[in-house]
Structures are given as structure tokens and as C-alpha cells.
Design an enzyme around this catalytic site. Structure first.
Site, PDB file in Angstrom:
ATOM      1  N   PHE A 110     -10.379  -3.434  11.007  1.00  0.00           N
ATOM      2  CA  PHE A 110     -11.527  -3.403  10.087  1.00  0.00           C
ATOM      3  C   PHE A 110     -11.102  -3.938   8.739  1.00  0.00           C
ATOM      4  O   PHE A 110      -9.906  -4.160   8.514  1.00  0.00           O
ATOM      5  CB  PHE A 110     -12.097  -1.980   9.953  1.00  0.00           C
ATOM      6  CG  PHE A 110     -11.078  -0.930   9.630  1.00  0.00           C
ATOM      7  CD1 PHE A 110     -10.750  -0.628   8.308  1.00  0.00           C
ATOM      8  CD2 PHE A 110     -10.410  -0.257  10.640  1.00  0.00           C
ATOM      9  CE1 PHE A 110      -9.800   0.330   8.009  1.00  0.00           C
ATOM     10  CE2 PHE A 110      -9.451   0.717  10.354  1.00  0.00           C
ATOM     11  CZ  PHE A 110      -9.143   0.999   9.038  1.00  0.00           C
TER      12      PHE A 110
ATOM     13  N   TYR B 297       0.773  -1.238   0.000  1.00  0.00           N
ATOM     14  CA  TYR B 297       0.000   0.000   0.000  1.00  0.00           C
ATOM     15  C   TYR B 297       0.809   1.295   0.000  1.00  0.00           C
ATOM     16  O   TYR B 297       0.238   2.367  -0.204  1.00  0.00           O
ATOM     17  CB  TYR B 297      -1.010  -0.020   1.159  1.00  0.00           C
ATOM     18  CG  TYR B 297      -2.079  -1.076   0.935  1.00  0.00           C
ATOM     19  CD1 TYR B 297      -3.099  -0.849   0.026  1.00  0.00           C
ATOM     20  CD2 TYR B 297      -2.027  -2.295   1.577  1.00  0.00           C
ATOM     21  CE1 TYR B 297      -4.064  -1.815  -0.230  1.00  0.00           C
ATOM     22  CE2 TYR B 297      -2.994  -3.271   1.338  1.00  0.00           C
ATOM     23  CZ  TYR B 297      -4.001  -3.024   0.435  1.00  0.00           C
ATOM     24  OH  TYR B 297      -4.945  -3.970   0.172  1.00  0.00           O
TER      25      TYR B 297
HETATM   26  C1  ACO Z   1      -7.073  -3.352   3.073  1.00  0.00           C
HETATM   27  C2  ACO Z   1      -7.128  -4.849   2.832  1.00  0.00           C
HETATM   28  O1  ACO Z   1      -8.158  -5.393   2.594  1.00  0.00           O
HETATM   29  S1  ACO Z   1      -5.697  -5.714   2.917  1.00  0.00           S
HETATM   30  C3  ACO Z   1      -6.042  -7.259   2.114  1.00  0.00           C
HETATM   31  C4  ACO Z   1      -5.418  -7.401   0.749  1.00  0.00           C
HETATM   32  N1  ACO Z   1      -5.840  -8.669   0.190  1.00  0.00           N
HETATM   33  C5  ACO Z   1      -5.139  -9.828   0.278  1.00  0.00           C
HETATM   34  O2  ACO Z   1      -4.034  -9.877   0.839  1.00  0.00           O
HETATM   35  C6  ACO Z   1      -5.778 -11.062  -0.295  1.00  0.00           C
HETATM   36  C7  ACO Z   1      -4.831 -11.812  -1.234  1.00  0.00           C
HETATM   37  N2  ACO Z   1      -4.255 -10.920  -2.285  1.00  0.00           N
HETATM   38  C8  ACO Z   1      -4.981 -10.380  -3.285  1.00  0.00           C
HETATM   39  O3  ACO Z   1      -6.200 -10.564  -3.354  1.00  0.00           O
HETATM   40  C9  ACO Z   1      -4.275  -9.548  -4.347  1.00  0.00           C
HETATM   41  O4  ACO Z   1      -3.031 -10.105  -4.572  1.00  0.00           O
HETATM   42  C10 ACO Z   1      -4.085  -8.056  -3.974  1.00  0.00           C
HETATM   43  C11 ACO Z   1      -5.441  -7.440  -3.652  1.00  0.00           C
HETATM   44  C12 ACO Z   1      -3.164  -7.891  -2.766  1.00  0.00           C
HETATM   45  C13 ACO Z   1      -3.441  -7.326  -5.154  1.00  0.00           C
HETATM   46  O5  ACO Z   1      -4.335  -7.243  -6.231  1.00  0.00           O
HETATM   47  P1  ACO Z   1      -3.823  -7.099  -7.775  1.00  0.00           P
HETATM   48  O6  ACO Z   1      -5.007  -6.799  -8.596  1.00  0.00           O
HETATM   49  O7  ACO Z   1      -3.002  -8.273  -8.116  1.00  0.00           O
HETATM   50  O8  ACO Z   1      -2.875  -5.827  -7.662  1.00  0.00           O
HETATM   51  P2  ACO Z   1      -2.442  -4.902  -8.909  1.00  0.00           P
HETATM   52  O9  ACO Z   1      -2.218  -5.756 -10.108  1.00  0.00           O
HETATM   53  O10 ACO Z   1      -3.371  -3.765  -9.060  1.00  0.00           O
HETATM   54  O11 ACO Z   1      -1.039  -4.395  -8.378  1.00  0.00           O
HETATM   55  C14 ACO Z   1      -0.848  -3.069  -7.956  1.00  0.00           C
HETATM   56  C15 ACO Z   1       0.595  -2.896  -7.554  1.00  0.00           C
HETATM   57  O12 ACO Z   1       0.801  -3.568  -6.316  1.00  0.00           O
HETATM   58  C16 ACO Z   1       1.819  -4.568  -6.461  1.00  0.00           C
HETATM   59  N3  ACO Z   1       1.400  -5.688  -5.633  1.00  0.00           N
HETATM   60  C17 ACO Z   1       0.242  -6.349  -5.698  1.00  0.00           C
HETATM   61  N4  ACO Z   1       0.208  -7.311  -4.758  1.00  0.00           N
HETATM   62  C18 ACO Z   1       1.359  -7.231  -4.091  1.00  0.00           C
HETATM   63  C19 ACO Z   1       1.911  -7.975  -3.015  1.00  0.00           C
HETATM   64  N5  ACO Z   1       1.246  -8.983  -2.454  1.00  0.00           N
HETATM   65  N6  ACO Z   1       3.127  -7.602  -2.544  1.00  0.00           N
HETATM   66  C20 ACO Z   1       3.822  -6.603  -3.124  1.00  0.00           C
HETATM   67  N7  ACO Z   1       3.340  -5.869  -4.173  1.00  0.00           N
HETATM   68  C21 ACO Z   1       2.131  -6.186  -4.639  1.00  0.00           C
HETATM   69  C22 ACO Z   1       1.860  -4.878  -7.937  1.00  0.00           C
HETATM   70  O13 ACO Z   1       3.102  -5.391  -8.311  1.00  0.00           O
HETATM   71  C23 ACO Z   1       1.587  -3.508  -8.527  1.00  0.00           C
HETATM   72  O14 ACO Z   1       2.775  -2.731  -8.458  1.00  0.00           O
HETATM   73  P3  ACO Z   1       3.076  -1.499  -9.468  1.00  0.00           P
HETATM   74  O15 ACO Z   1       1.971  -0.501  -9.277  1.00  0.00           O
HETATM   75  O16 ACO Z   1       4.377  -0.981  -8.998  1.00  0.00           O
HETATM   76  O17 ACO Z   1       3.064  -2.085 -10.820  1.00  0.00           O
END
Ligand code: ACO
Length: 433
Positions: A433, A143
Site C-alpha cells: 500500500f 523510517y
Molecule cells: C511510506 C512511503 O510512502 S515510502 C516513500 C518515501 N518517498 C520516497 O522515497 C520518494 C522520494 N523521496 C522523498 O520524497 C523524500 O526524500 C523523503 C520523503 C524520503 C524524505 O523527505 P524530507 O522532507 O527530505 O525528510 P526530512 O527532511 O524530514 O528528514 C527526516 C530525517 O530523515 C532523514 N532522511 C530523509 N530522507 C532520507 C533518505 N532517503 N535516506 C536516509 N535518511 C533520510 C533525514 O536526514 C532526517 O534525519 P534526522 O531526523 O536524523 O535529521
């Protein structure tokens, strides 16, 4: 990909959208994203009601190109929820935009779906006039790029209570055990006093009332018959704190109690609730997962080594959406003037700002919001919005950002930043949350 935003509803309410299971499908997609079991319709109805009470808005992303035998196109490939609750800035309570339940299906990850959802949502929150957004992060590396900085920390305690917890201070007030179901009025009352007095605190969602009263279990939606509760009253008879807790069972490695929630509006209430927890014969350890990093318990005890701390880590993450609004809503220990140049990958707060603090109150003037930085900026500090968001409640000191190479500025500008931002104590948040 198609993105929809809606409020949680019953199947009858969802029918108008042409997708009667819209809320149920969203909830189960989010649960799948966190590797939880799917909900029954009854459980989903209970959660939807609770989410309605919270005022949550749900975002779903659908993949209309879904083909059998894969999950149908009506099942979201991504979920995202947001709602508004107050945040204590140390000076007052402001509305914060809370982000939660972010999931993207493994087959659709790293295609920019989270980026799309969060970028649009934060821009909307700013348009609605909110100064800050907040979340709890599942992983530390996601984030920061969206402008969120670590804003509060907490730690785990395992407290050795064999033979009780001898304390320096004499017993004060009284603690009574109560049925959790009797806490319905007391939980919001005590929490609101804690919230009003605690920098970094975020107001709570309805789930806390359901779990605190035992109407829902810790990890499900059936009544929690194992939950126990106690309330502390001060000498005037006012309830100033409560604790809910469970016995870990005779099969546990050592006989232990685990605190589910402990809310104390005064230091005395906190101390006496711990004394009560220590007064359980046969119990050797009390586990607690939300101690402040500036927690006073070791100082209360005759033997501070009874407390083993571990698991220190971030809790609340904050993202300033509006620099003049946010900086104007916190207080300042000293008078002074500082120009801040802010970098923001999402362009929500990019610009130079002059902060003038006098008598604890900050007045912020936007110098530039596009184009080259103002001439005044040369004598100021420069940092990313994520780092300003960490400075905001005081979870990091200016010197640490400087040493990390995350904050730039002359020694004189850095000294002005120290005077304005480095305050006493640590921010603290016991709301998840
Ligand atoms: C506030 C909350 O709810 S926290 C909970 C987050 N959810 C989870 O952990 C559940 C399991 N994970 C997931 O569902 C997914 O992997 C998510 C939501 C974390 C990421 O969703 P994606 O659609 O794959 O992310 P997206 O493709 O938009 O990536 C955005 C950026 O974040 C980075 N990113 C995404 N996931 C991760 C990660 N786990 N660790 C590090 N970087 C990440 C990407 O490389 C990308 O980087 P860039 O902008 O420099 O190119």
C-alpha cells in the site's frame, strides 16, 4: 509552509476549499515524487473514487512563497496519505494506521518536511486510539528514526516448470480458469479467510479489487486485457484460492508467466494453484514476487531445486503507538513476567511497562511514562520502540537483537524475553500500500 489535511474529492467537492483541482494536484504531486507520468482527469477521478472507498486522508504541504516560473503555490511540495485497515497480530485483528504516498519535492528535501508530517500524523493516530502504524518503505534508512521496525519479509521465486511441476501429494480439488472480471465477489471472500489465518497480514485497499478483476492494469487505469485468472475449489466445492497472472510475451528471454496475485486460504489451495501454474505447456519459468520466507513450495515438489529464490527483503514495517494496547492484542506461547523499558524519539511510547502473560493472554501495566525508570526496570530489558515493533509479530528473535546491541538486559531478563516473544513461524503480509 502551509499544511492541509483533506479527503479526496471530485473537482466539484474540492471547489468548496477554493482549490477545485486540489485532489488532482495532490495526486500528480505524489506521482511526480515517484517519477510517474501525470494523470489525466479521468484517471484522477478513478483513483479519487478508489481512495474515497479506502477512507484515505490526504496531507499536502504548500509553499506559499513559490515564484514563477516554478510550479505554482497551489501544487503541493509534499504529499502524505493515511488510512485504516486491520492487521492480524496472530491473536486477533486490530486496526492499523497505514501510511503511504510520502513524497517531498527535491527542491524542498532535508528541511524537515517529512518529519513534520509524520510526527503530527502518528500523534493523531495514537490520540484516535490506534495501537500500531504501518508502512512499506522505499528505502531502508528512513523510517527507523520514527520508530518503525521491519515486521515482515518476503522473497522472489523463479520456478522452473518445464515438463510440469511433479509433486509428492496427489491432485486434490479442482482448478478452473475464469475471466478476471468474474472474480469480484471471490477476491474479498478468499482474501478475508487468508487474512484471518495469517499473522502479519494487512487487509487490502480497493485497488486490489480493481487490478484483480482486470478493471485496472498493473501500472495504469485502463482495463487489463492480458490478465488471466484461475480459481481453486476444494473437494466440498468451496473456493479456497485464486491466482491472477500474465504471459511475459514471446520476446522475453525465456517463455514465462508472472504471477500478479496469489491468495490461498489453505495450504492445499496454494499447492494446487502452483500445480496449475506448472501445467502451462511452452512456459519455462513462473515468476512470483510474494513468497513467504517460510514458503512450503520447495517441500511440495519432487525436485525442490526447481525453485530459485532471490530478492529476500522487508515488506511491512510496523510502529507501535500504544505499548499496553499493542502487547495486549497479541498472544504469548508461554507464561511469564517481563519489564520492558522503551526508548522513543517521538515520545509516543517512552516508559517502563510490566508484561504479565498467562494462558496466552498478556496484561500490561504502565510503570512510568516519564522521569526516571521504575526500580523494577533494572531487572528487565531495554530497547527502542522500532525494535519492539519488529519483535511484535515475530520477524526477529530476541537473541539477534541482543547480539546486535539493540536490546539490553541481564541474561535472566533476556531469557524471559525469549520465552515470551520468540514464537514459531514467520509473519507474512501480501498487501502492499
Ligand atoms: C511510506 C512511503 O510512502 S515510502 C516513500 C518515501 N518517498 C520516497 O522515497 C520518494 C522520494 N523521496 C522523498 O520524497 C523524500 O526524500 C523523503 C520523503 C524520503 C524524505 O523527505 P524530507 O522532507 O527530505 O525528510 P526530512 O527532511 O524530514 O528528514 C527526516 C530525517 O530523515 C532523514 N532522511 C530523509 N530522507 C532520507 C533518505 N532517503 N535516506 C536516509 N535518511 C533520510 C533525514 O536526514 C532526517 O534525519 P534526522 O531526523 O536524523 O535529521
Amino acid at each position: 509552509m502551509r499544511l492541509e489535511r483533506f479527503t479526496p474529492s471530485t473537482p466539484e467537492g474540492d471547489a468548496a476549499s477554493g482549490h477545485p483541482a486540489r485532489t488532482l494536484d495532490w495526486l500528480n504531486a505524489a506521482r511526480r515524487g515517484f517519477y510517474d507520468k501525470p494523470l489525466t482527469e479521468k484517471e484522477a477521478a478513478a483513483i479519487a473514487g478508489s481512495y474515497q472507498a479506502d477512507g484515505r486522508e490526504l496531507t499536502a504541504v504548500y509553499d506559499d512563497a513559490a515564484v514563477a516560473p516554478g510550479l505554482g503555490a497551489e501544487i503541493p511540495v509534499a504529499t502524505y496519505a493515511s488510512f485504516t485497515r486491520s492487521l492480524n497480530t496472530g491473536a486477533r485483528l486490530i486496526d492499523a494506521h497505514l501510511v503511504t504516498m510520502v513524497t517531498v519535492r527535491p527542491t524542498h528535501r532535508r528541511r524537515g518536511i517529512l518529519s513534520r508530517m509524520i510526527t503530527a500524523d502518528l500523534a493523531q493516530a495514537k490520540e484516535r486510539g490506534l495501537f500500531v502504524a504501518a508502512l512499506h518503505a522505499s528505502e531502508g534508512g528512513i523510517y527507523g528514526r520514527f520508530g518503525f521496525g521491519r515486521a515482515t519479509e518476503a522473497q522472489d521465486y523463479a520456478v522452473d516448470v518445464r515438463g510440469g511441476l511433479p509433486m509428492h501429494a496427489p491432485v486434490a480439488g479442482s482448478v478452473v480458469q475464469v475471466q478476471p472480471a468474474r472474480l469480484g465477489e471471490l477476491i474479498p471472500e478468499v482474501f478475508s479467510r487468508f487474512h484471518a489465518a495469517t499473522r502479519g497480514s494487512v487487509d487490502r485497499q480497493r485497488g486490489y479489487l480493481m487490478r484483480g478483476t482486470g478493471a485496472w492494469s498493473d501500472d495504469g487505469f485502463e482495463p487489463d486485457t492480458a490478465l488471466r485468472a484461475a480459481v481453486f475449489h476444494d473437494a466440498a466445492g468451496t473456493a479456497q484460492g485464486y491466482v491472477t497472472y500474465v504471459f511475459d510475451g514471446w520476446d522475453a528471454k525465456v517463455p514465462a508467466l508472472s504471477v500478479r496475485d496469489l491468495v490461498a486460504a489453505t495450504a492445499q489451495a496454494y499447492r494446487e494453484l502452483w500445480r496449475f501454474l506448472g501445467d502451462h505447456d511452452l512456459i519455462e519459468t513462473v515468476n512470483y514476487h510474494q513468497a513467504s520466507v517460510a514458503d512450503p513450495l520447495p517441500w511440495f515438489l519432487s525436485d525442490a531445486r526447481r525453485v530459485s529464490a532471490s530478492g529476500r527483503g522487508d515488506r511491512l514495517w510496523l510502529r507501535i503507538l500504544d505499548v499496553p494496547g499493542a502487547l495486549g492484542a497479541r498472544s504469548y506461547v508461554r507464561d511469564g513476567t517481563l519489564v520492558l523499558t522503551v526508548r522513543d524519539r517521538l515520545s509516543l511510547t517512552t516508559g517502563s511497562y510490566r508484561l504479565q502473560a498467562s494462558g496466552g493472554v498478556g496484561t500490561i501495566t504502565t510503570l512510568t511514562s516519564a522521569g526516571p525508570p521504575s526500580a523494577e526496570a533494572a531487572d528487565g530489558i531495554e530497547l527502542d520502540i522500532a525494535d519492539l515493533s519488529s519483535l511484535y509479530l515475530g520477524s526477529v528473535r530476541v537473541a539477534d537483537l541482543l547480539a546486535a546491541g539493540r536490546l539490553a538486559g541481564s541474561p535472566a531478563a533476556a531469557a524471559r524475553a525469549v520465552a515470551l516473544f520468540d514464537g514459531p513461524g514467520a509473519p507474512y503480509c501480501i498487501t502492499g500500500f
